[in-house]
Design a protein around this motif. Structure first.
Motif, PDB file in Angstrom:
ATOM      1  N   LYS A 264      85.307  -1.008  31.108  1.00  0.00           N
ATOM      2  CA  LYS A 264      85.589  -2.123  32.158  1.00  0.00           C
ATOM      3  C   LYS A 264      86.800  -2.865  31.748  1.00  0.00           C
ATOM      4  O   LYS A 264      87.413  -3.330  32.602  1.00  0.00           O
ATOM      5  CB  LYS A 264      84.358  -2.843  32.228  1.00  0.00           C
ATOM      6  CG  LYS A 264      83.272  -2.455  32.893  1.00  0.00           C
ATOM      7  CD  LYS A 264      82.212  -3.577  33.492  1.00  0.00           C
ATOM      8  CE  LYS A 264      81.053  -2.837  34.187  1.00  0.00           C
ATOM      9  NZ  LYS A 264      79.696  -3.532  34.209  1.00  0.00           N
ATOM     10  N   SER A 265      87.185  -2.952  30.444  1.00  0.00           N
ATOM     11  CA  SER A 265      88.220  -3.697  30.159  1.00  0.00           C
ATOM     12  C   SER A 265      89.431  -2.924  30.560  1.00  0.00           C
ATOM     13  O   SER A 265      90.640  -3.619  30.654  1.00  0.00           O
ATOM     14  CB  SER A 265      88.271  -4.226  28.840  1.00  0.00           C
ATOM     15  OG  SER A 265      87.391  -3.575  27.972  1.00  0.00           O
TER      16      SER A 265
ATOM     17  N   ILE B 214      82.704  -9.576  36.350  1.00  0.00           N
ATOM     18  CA  ILE B 214      83.825  -9.380  37.266  1.00  0.00           C
ATOM     19  C   ILE B 214      83.695 -10.318  38.501  1.00  0.00           C
ATOM     20  O   ILE B 214      82.923 -10.650  38.730  1.00  0.00           O
ATOM     21  CB  ILE B 214      83.329  -7.893  37.865  1.00  0.00           C
ATOM     22  CG1 ILE B 214      83.008  -6.722  36.958  1.00  0.00           C
ATOM     23  CG2 ILE B 214      84.376  -7.221  38.731  1.00  0.00           C
ATOM     24  CD1 ILE B 214      84.080  -6.084  36.120  1.00  0.00           C
ATOM     25  N   ARG B 215      85.090 -10.536  38.925  1.00  0.00           N
ATOM     26  CA  ARG B 215      85.402 -11.584  39.866  1.00  0.00           C
ATOM     27  C   ARG B 215      84.213 -11.294  41.104  1.00  0.00           C
ATOM     28  O   ARG B 215      84.493 -10.076  41.757  1.00  0.00           O
ATOM     29  CB  ARG B 215      86.748 -11.907  40.223  1.00  0.00           C
ATOM     30  CG  ARG B 215      87.533 -12.446  39.307  1.00  0.00           C
ATOM     31  CD  ARG B 215      88.802 -12.866  39.761  1.00  0.00           C
ATOM     32  NE  ARG B 215      89.493 -13.370  38.387  1.00  0.00           N
ATOM     33  CZ  ARG B 215      90.500 -12.814  37.864  1.00  0.00           C
ATOM     34  NH1 ARG B 215      90.923 -11.569  38.509  1.00  0.00           N
ATOM     35  NH2 ARG B 215      91.009 -12.904  36.880  1.00  0.00           N
TER      36      ARG B 215
ATOM     37  N   SER C 279      81.950   0.994  42.390  1.00  0.00           N
ATOM     38  CA  SER C 279      83.142   0.480  42.264  1.00  0.00           C
ATOM     39  C   SER C 279      84.221   1.631  42.361  1.00  0.00           C
ATOM     40  O   SER C 279      85.633   1.269  42.370  1.00  0.00           O
ATOM     41  CB  SER C 279      83.412  -0.388  40.994  1.00  0.00           C
ATOM     42  OG  SER C 279      83.103   0.601  40.045  1.00  0.00           O
TER      43      SER C 279
ATOM     44  N   ASN D  83      91.482  -9.564  33.729  1.00  0.00           N
ATOM     45  CA  ASN D  83      90.258 -10.469  33.720  1.00  0.00           C
ATOM     46  C   ASN D  83      89.547 -10.014  32.629  1.00  0.00           C
ATOM     47  O   ASN D  83      88.147 -10.055  32.527  1.00  0.00           O
ATOM     48  CB  ASN D  83      89.422 -10.415  34.915  1.00  0.00           C
ATOM     49  CG  ASN D  83      88.342 -11.430  34.951  1.00  0.00           C
ATOM     50  OD1 ASN D  83      88.276 -12.276  34.342  1.00  0.00           O
ATOM     51  ND2 ASN D  83      87.405 -11.181  35.770  1.00  0.00           N
TER      52      ASN D  83
ATOM     53  N   LYS E 229      89.654  -1.187  33.276  1.00  0.00           N
ATOM     54  CA  LYS E 229      89.938  -1.354  34.632  1.00  0.00           C
ATOM     55  C   LYS E 229      90.236  -2.850  34.943  1.00  0.00           C
ATOM     56  O   LYS E 229      90.721  -2.864  35.957  1.00  0.00           O
ATOM     57  CB  LYS E 229      88.329  -0.773  35.180  1.00  0.00           C
ATOM     58  CG  LYS E 229      88.474  -0.144  36.435  1.00  0.00           C
ATOM     59  CD  LYS E 229      87.360   0.431  36.665  1.00  0.00           C
ATOM     60  CE  LYS E 229      87.040   0.569  38.114  1.00  0.00           C
ATOM     61  NZ  LYS E 229      85.627   1.054  38.564  1.00  0.00           N
ATOM     62  N   HIS E 230      89.622  -3.846  34.211  1.00  0.00           N
ATOM     63  CA  HIS E 230      90.101  -5.039  34.623  1.00  0.00           C
ATOM     64  C   HIS E 230      90.962  -6.038  33.645  1.00  0.00           C
ATOM     65  O   HIS E 230      90.433  -6.959  33.023  1.00  0.00           O
ATOM     66  CB  HIS E 230      88.412  -5.670  34.872  1.00  0.00           C
ATOM     67  CG  HIS E 230      87.882  -5.074  35.773  1.00  0.00           C
ATOM     68  ND1 HIS E 230      87.818  -5.287  37.305  1.00  0.00           N
ATOM     69  CD2 HIS E 230      86.799  -4.234  35.680  1.00  0.00           C
ATOM     70  CE1 HIS E 230      86.948  -4.831  37.908  1.00  0.00           C
ATOM     71  NE2 HIS E 230      86.276  -4.041  36.952  1.00  0.00           N
TER      72      HIS E 230
END
Ligand code: TYM
Length: 333
Positions: free
Chosen positions: A115-116, A51-52, A201, A122, A118-119
């Motif tokens: 996570k994919s 994650i960035r 998060s 990226n 949510k992001h």
């Protein structure tokens, strides 16, 4: 040679400040294991860049997490404490394991799917590879036991499968690790949505308690915590919010869930929530104070990390050398 003590390995990502969920589900359970096992506790910074991250903040978070490990009771004399990026073997073994892991296996991972979603802006390869790196972390040290929360069990299963796959393809090399998941507290839920995991998060800061929240913030968040219908303080499937608060209360106060139900019988949610706040504050406040003191002495913390990396590297580099030999890579001579 037979090991005298069995090995424990676990880690936490230095992203933001860890929550009460991380503490009750993982970190707290690492402490007593130090007396019986060779424990290796890692700050998994390589994982966190899936994650960035803002560079200065990442550096700060890693130090802060180290100080939290120590303030919670991790002893650098008893255990090996280190930062993942200081030991190149993690990335090296991850590459080898990548070549033995199927895309389908990673596509199925619940955390990857979450996570994919949510992001979506990226969707990097690291996000997908993440569990392979985690397998490398564990397998490098001949780990017997991995103390984790429930959300990591699917990743641990992959580590076990990869260990067996390598052992079958070449020859016995890796220990197949077991999980150590607490009976109570393996999944602390959000204070705002008892059907979702407590997560640092979470966009709603009232959903989680951070390990560094001050006393008043802890009390306010618990007062605002959602409750279930009815008035009884009872642990039950149809009472997910109260069951979550009872879990937190029991772990922080040492009172069993059954005794807590009796203690708050007929007293209503308001009294109960205040007692939960008292229990959480008395668990976290001393850790927070100790953490602040530890952060005053950066040299001490840096020395611990250097020694930890040396110890970890001496084990991990041997594992990688063995793996490379078995695969058929030419020795450097
Ligand atoms: P991470 O950093 O997300 O979480 C650290 C640990 O906290 C547990 N945890 C929880 N337990 C109970 N309730 C919750 N709400 C809760 N949220 C988190 C997690 O299960 C975890 O044990 N991939 C790992 C880090 C890792 C690792 C490893 C762990 C990397 N390599 C090797 C063990 C062994 C992770 O992201 O954890």
């Amino acid at each position: 040679m037979e090991k005298v003590k069995k090995t424990v390995f676990s880690g936490i990502q230095p992203t933001g400040t860890i929550t009460l969920g991380n503490y009750l589900g993982a970190l707290r359970n690492w402490i007593p294991l130090q007396d019986e096992y060779d424990c290796i506790y890692c700050i998994v910074d390589l994982h966190s860049i899936t994650i960035r991250q803002e560079p200065a903040q990442l550096r700060k978070n890693a130090m802060s997490l180290l100080a939290l490990y120590l303030a919670s009771g991790i002893s650098p004399e008893k255990s090996t404490v280190f930062v993942q990026s200081h030991v190149p073997a993690h990335a090296e073994l991850a590459w080898v394991l990548d070549t033995m892991c199927y895309i389908g296996e990673l596509n199925r991972m619940t955390q990857f799917k979450d996570k994919s979603a949510k992001h979506a802006d990226n969707l990097n390869m690291g996000l997908m590879n993440y569990p392979v790196l985690m397998a490398a972390d564990i397998l490098l040290y001949g780990t017997d036991l991995v103390p984790i929360g429930k959300d990591q069990t699917q990743h641990l299963e992959l580590a076990r499968n990869l260990a067996e796959r390598f052992n079958n393809r070449y020859s016995p090399t890796f220990v197949v690790p077991e999980g150590f998941i607490p009976k109570l507290g393996a999944k602390i839920m959000s204070l705002q949505n008892p059907l979702a995991k407590m997560s640092k998060s979470d966009e709603n800061v009232n959903g989680f308690i951070s390990m560094l929240d001050d006393d008043e913030t802890i009390r306010r968040k618990l007062r605002r915590a959602v409750t279930d219908s009815g008035m009884e303080v009872r642990f039950a499937e149809d009472k997910p919010a109260i069951s979550n608060l009872l879990t937190i209360y029991s772990l922080c106060s040492g009172v069993s869930v059954a005794d807590a139900e009796k203690q708050f019988d007929g007293l209503g949610y308001g009294v109960f929530k205040d007692a939960v706040a008292d229990a959480v504050i008395s668990a976290l406040a001393p850790i927070r104070q100790r953490q602040a003191e530890l952060l005053e002495d950066k040299q001490y913390l840096t020395d611990i990390l250097r020694q930890g990396a040396e110890r970890a590297e001496s084990i991990a580099s041997k594992t990688v050398a063995k793996v490379y030999r078995k695969i058929g890579f030419l020795p450097r001579g």
